[in-house]
Design a protein around this motif. Structure first.
Motif, short mmCIF file in Angstrom:
data_model
loop_
_atom_site.label_atom_id
_atom_site.label_comp_id
_atom_site.label_asym_id
_atom_site.label_seq_id
_atom_site.Cartn_x
_atom_site.Cartn_y
_atom_site.Cartn_z
N GLU A 42 0.85 -1.20 0.00
CA GLU A 42 0.00 0.00 0.00
C GLU A 42 0.88 1.23 0.00
N PRO A 43 0.56 2.23 -0.80
CA PRO A 43 1.40 3.42 -0.77
C PRO A 43 1.35 4.08 0.61
N PRO A 44 2.45 4.72 1.01
CA PRO A 44 2.47 5.39 2.31
C PRO A 44 1.40 6.47 2.37
N LYS A 45 0.86 6.70 3.55
CA LYS A 45 -0.18 7.72 3.70
C LYS A 45 0.39 9.10 3.42
N ALA A 46 -0.34 9.89 2.66
CA ALA A 46 0.12 11.24 2.37
C ALA A 46 -0.97 12.23 2.71
N LYS A 47 -0.59 13.32 3.35
CA LYS A 47 -1.52 14.42 3.58
C LYS A 47 -1.37 15.40 2.41
N PRO A 48 -2.37 16.23 2.17
CA PRO A 48 -2.28 17.13 1.01
C PRO A 48 -0.99 17.95 0.98
N GLY A 49 -0.53 18.45 2.13
CA GLY A 49 0.67 19.28 2.14
C GLY A 49 1.97 18.51 1.94
N ASP A 50 1.89 17.20 1.86
CA ASP A 50 3.12 16.40 1.77
C ASP A 50 3.72 16.37 0.36
N GLU A 51 2.91 16.68 -0.63
CA GLU A 51 3.40 16.58 -1.99
C GLU A 51 4.44 17.65 -2.28
#
Ligand code: HEC
Length: 148
Positions: free
Chosen positions: A27-36
């Protein structure tokens, strides 16, 4: 004729059997919107076009990516690609890791990335020399030289 039939029979049986061999991409690691990663629009467009299939949580899986033995190659690319560098979780990386990655991007963009075999199937991901230069300049503009 008989040998040909036997040969084809084995070939098909082999291709069917090999379907049981599949790699699982975690599963891809969890990302929050600001992480990109944040970059100028034209750079983001290039990264999305040429890098995101393997270096982000946004992978477009083509149909052949589910068929062994091709799938083994495709999935290991995505698995490893994400592990090395995942633009979707960029801001979770330490400053040190970002520095290293900016340098690696500037280096690998000369010819290693995107991988040649990926480009065979993805014309749209091909980069012109100018586009490679743009990515390189952008990456280098983030490298703090005094740390060398
Ligand atoms: C088909 C999948 C794929 C695509 C598309 C891709 N990469 Fe990679 N990338 C990988 C894999 C797999 C690795 C792991 C190490 C290796 O095989 O060299 C990697 C490693 C890297 C690394 C770290 C290690 C190194 O070799 O320097 C950087 C930086 C990198 N890629 C940048 C990019 C950039 C920038 C793009 C877009 C222009 C891109 N990659 C497109 C699969 C891909």
């Amino acid at each position: 004729m008989k040998t040909l039939k036997v040969f084809l029979g084995w070939l098909i049986a082999g291709l069917l059997l090999i379907q049981f061999i599949q790699i699982k991409v975690p599963e891809p690691p969890k990302a929050k919107p600001g992480d990109e990663i944040k970059a100028p629009k034209e750079i983001m467009a290039l990264l999305k076009r040429s890098c995101y299939d393997c270096h982000s949580n946004h992978t477009d899986w083509p149909w052949y990516s589910h068929i062994s033995p091709v799938s083994l190659e495709v999935k290991s690319h995505v698995k490893e690609g994400r592990a090395w560098l995942n633009f979707s979780i960029w801001n979770q990386y330490s400053e040190e890791k970002k520095q290293k990655l900016y340098k690696d991007i500037a280096k690998s963009i000369d010819w290693q990335m995107p991988p040649e075999d990926y480009l065979w199937m993805h014309d749209e991901a091909k980069l012109t020399p100018q586009e490679r230069q743009m990515i390189k300049k952008w990456a280098l503009s983030h490298v703090k030289e005094d740390e060398e």
